[in-house]
Design an enzyme around this catalytic site. Structure first.
Site, PDB file in Angstrom:
ATOM      1  N   MET A 148     -12.837   0.879 -16.381  1.00 52.88           N
ATOM      2  CA  MET A 148     -12.037   2.090 -16.219  1.00 52.88           C
ATOM      3  C   MET A 148     -11.573   2.166 -14.784  1.00 52.88           C
ATOM      4  SD  MET A 148     -14.301   4.847 -18.423  1.00 52.88           S
ATOM      5  CE  MET A 148     -15.871   4.147 -17.881  1.00 52.88           C
ATOM      6  N   GLN A 198     -11.542  -8.080 -14.845  1.00 52.26           N
ATOM      7  CA  GLN A 198     -10.381  -7.821 -15.699  1.00 52.26           C
ATOM      8  C   GLN A 198      -9.094  -7.899 -14.890  1.00 52.26           C
ATOM      9  OE1 GLN A 198      -8.929  -3.903 -17.287  1.00 52.26           O
ATOM     10  NE2 GLN A 198      -9.715  -4.688 -19.230  1.00 52.26           N
ATOM     11  N   CYS A 227      -4.339  -0.870 -21.464  1.00 51.38           N
ATOM     12  CA  CYS A 227      -4.128   0.293 -20.592  1.00 51.38           C
ATOM     13  C   CYS A 227      -2.843   1.019 -20.965  1.00 51.38           C
ATOM     14  CB  CYS A 227      -4.064  -0.147 -19.132  1.00 51.38           C
ATOM     15  SG  CYS A 227      -3.800   1.252 -18.002  1.00 51.38           S
ATOM     16  N   LYS A 238      -9.093  -7.032 -23.932  1.00 54.20           N
ATOM     17  CA  LYS A 238      -9.241  -5.606 -24.228  1.00 54.20           C
ATOM     18  C   LYS A 238      -7.890  -5.107 -24.710  1.00 54.20           C
ATOM     19  CE  LYS A 238     -11.530  -1.542 -23.687  1.00 54.20           C
ATOM     20  NZ  LYS A 238     -10.544  -0.542 -24.084  1.00 54.20           N
ATOM     21  N   GLY A 266     -17.229   3.525 -22.769  1.00 53.79           N
ATOM     22  CA  GLY A 266     -16.645   3.843 -21.483  1.00 53.79           C
ATOM     23  C   GLY A 266     -17.071   5.200 -20.981  1.00 53.79           C
ATOM     24  N   ARG A 267     -16.220   6.193 -21.172  1.00 51.91           N
ATOM     25  CA  ARG A 267     -16.459   7.515 -20.594  1.00 51.91           C
ATOM     26  C   ARG A 267     -17.743   8.170 -21.091  1.00 51.91           C
ATOM     27  NH1 ARG A 267     -11.282   6.446 -20.356  1.00 51.91           N
ATOM     28  NH2 ARG A 267     -10.026   7.242 -18.623  1.00 51.91           N
TER      29      ARG A 267
END
Length: 325
Positions: A17, A70, A102, A143, A228-229
């Site tokens: 992230m 990444q 993204c 991803k 992730g979050r």
């Protein structure tokens, strides 16, 4: 799970992230059971121009556990050259990940990130270029999202292109670019990607509990989950997911003191590596995540937004303890 020469431990993967998954954050997650962690994304084009900040995003002097970097871009040759430059700089990594997910306009406007999903053959060419630059021994992952929008659900086609050109694993976020992060994830679309390829697939999106991780695996048939979050401010989530995957009793919930000491350690490491001036503005959002579920969380988050010096972290922790009494 085996990826090339890497034996992957049981557990969820910590997602990349931008602006959040710096070295201090990654180490925290790895120390609590993340199967591997991924750097913030770096621009392949910027690396080609020798941009120091981009190289700094990837460099970790003390990575904990398996570490992936990444890269993003839209030009196969530029991506391949960037990989060679990273290796020339001596930046250590175990896995290379290509960002095809993204949704940020500043990334998609250059043709990179999730914009690549509009051109599946280009996705394949990106993977092929990366594979050639990496050689056969280093795992190569992608991803991605399930598509650009409802009219361009290209996830399956992109996945097949990636597999055919040398990708070893896919991590699929269950939303289109148009959806960004708001609607519920589409587990059927993730499952369709999993069914279309033979390489491992990780399901990604909205996992905040161990039960949620198991449910996502059951609905998609995937080989693992990427979080992730949901783990920000709660690195212990990886311990709970690992226990659930192994069929073990869940670990004890962290005490308030453990939570605050983890927060302090993370911000301290950020300041040590970046300097207080750069680290503290970034630390504000990290601190806010640690306030989840606490009494007076709203006022504590406002306090977090005003952190300027590392000494302010101890004042914040004192305020946390006072409000929990």
């Amino acid at each position: 799970m085996q990826l090339k020469n890497l034996q992957i431990p049981v557990g969820a993967v910590f997602a990349p992230m931008a602006g959040l998954t710096d070295a201090a954050c990654r180490r925290m997650m790895a120390d609590h059971g993340a199967a591997w962690t991924v750097s913030e994304m770096a621009s392949a084009k910027a690396l080609n121009f020798g941009d120091r900040k981009s190289f700094a995003l990837l460099k970790d002097p003390d990575p904990h556990g398996i570490y992936a970097i990444q890269l993003f871009g839209a030009e196969p040759e530029t991506l391949a050259k960037a990989i060679l430059l990273v290796r020339e700089k001596g930046i250590r990594f175990d896995i290379l990940d290509i960002n095809m997910g993204c949704p940020a306009p500043k990334i998609t406007s250059s043709g990179a990130g999730s914009h690549l999903l509009l051109d599946p053959p280009l996705c394949g060419a990106m993977v092929a270029a990366a594979r050639k630059a990496l050689g056969d021994d280093t795992p190569l992952t992608v991803k991605m999202r399930i598509g650009w929008d409802a009219d361009h659900m290209t996830g399956v086609e992109v996945a097949r292109q990636c597999e055919a050109n040398g990708a070893d694993l896919l991590a699929v976020h269950g939303r289109t670019r148009e959806q960004m992060y708001i609607p519920p994830i589409d587990t059927d679309a993730i499952a369709a990607v999993k069914q279309a390829v033979q390489i491992p697939v990780l399901a990604n999106g909205d996992v905040t509990t161990a039960e949620g991780a198991l449910d996502l695996l059951a609905k998609t048939g995937c080989d693992g989950v990427m979080i992730g979050r949901g783990a920000l401010g709660d690195p212990w989530l990886f311990e709970r997911v690992r226990a659930a995957l192994l069929g073990e009793e869940p670990p004890a919930e962290p005490s308030l003191n453990q939570r605050m000491m983890a927060l302090r350690r993370q911000i301290y490491e950020m300041c040590e590596e970046k300097g207080e001036w750069l680290a503290m503005p970034q630390a504000r959002s990290q601190a806010m995540h640690y306030m989840k579920g606490l009494r007076g969380a709203a006022s504590l988050r406002r306090y977090c937004s005003m952190l300027e010096h590392f000494t302010d972290v101890d004042k914040l922790i004192d305020a946390v303890y006072r409000l929990q009494d």
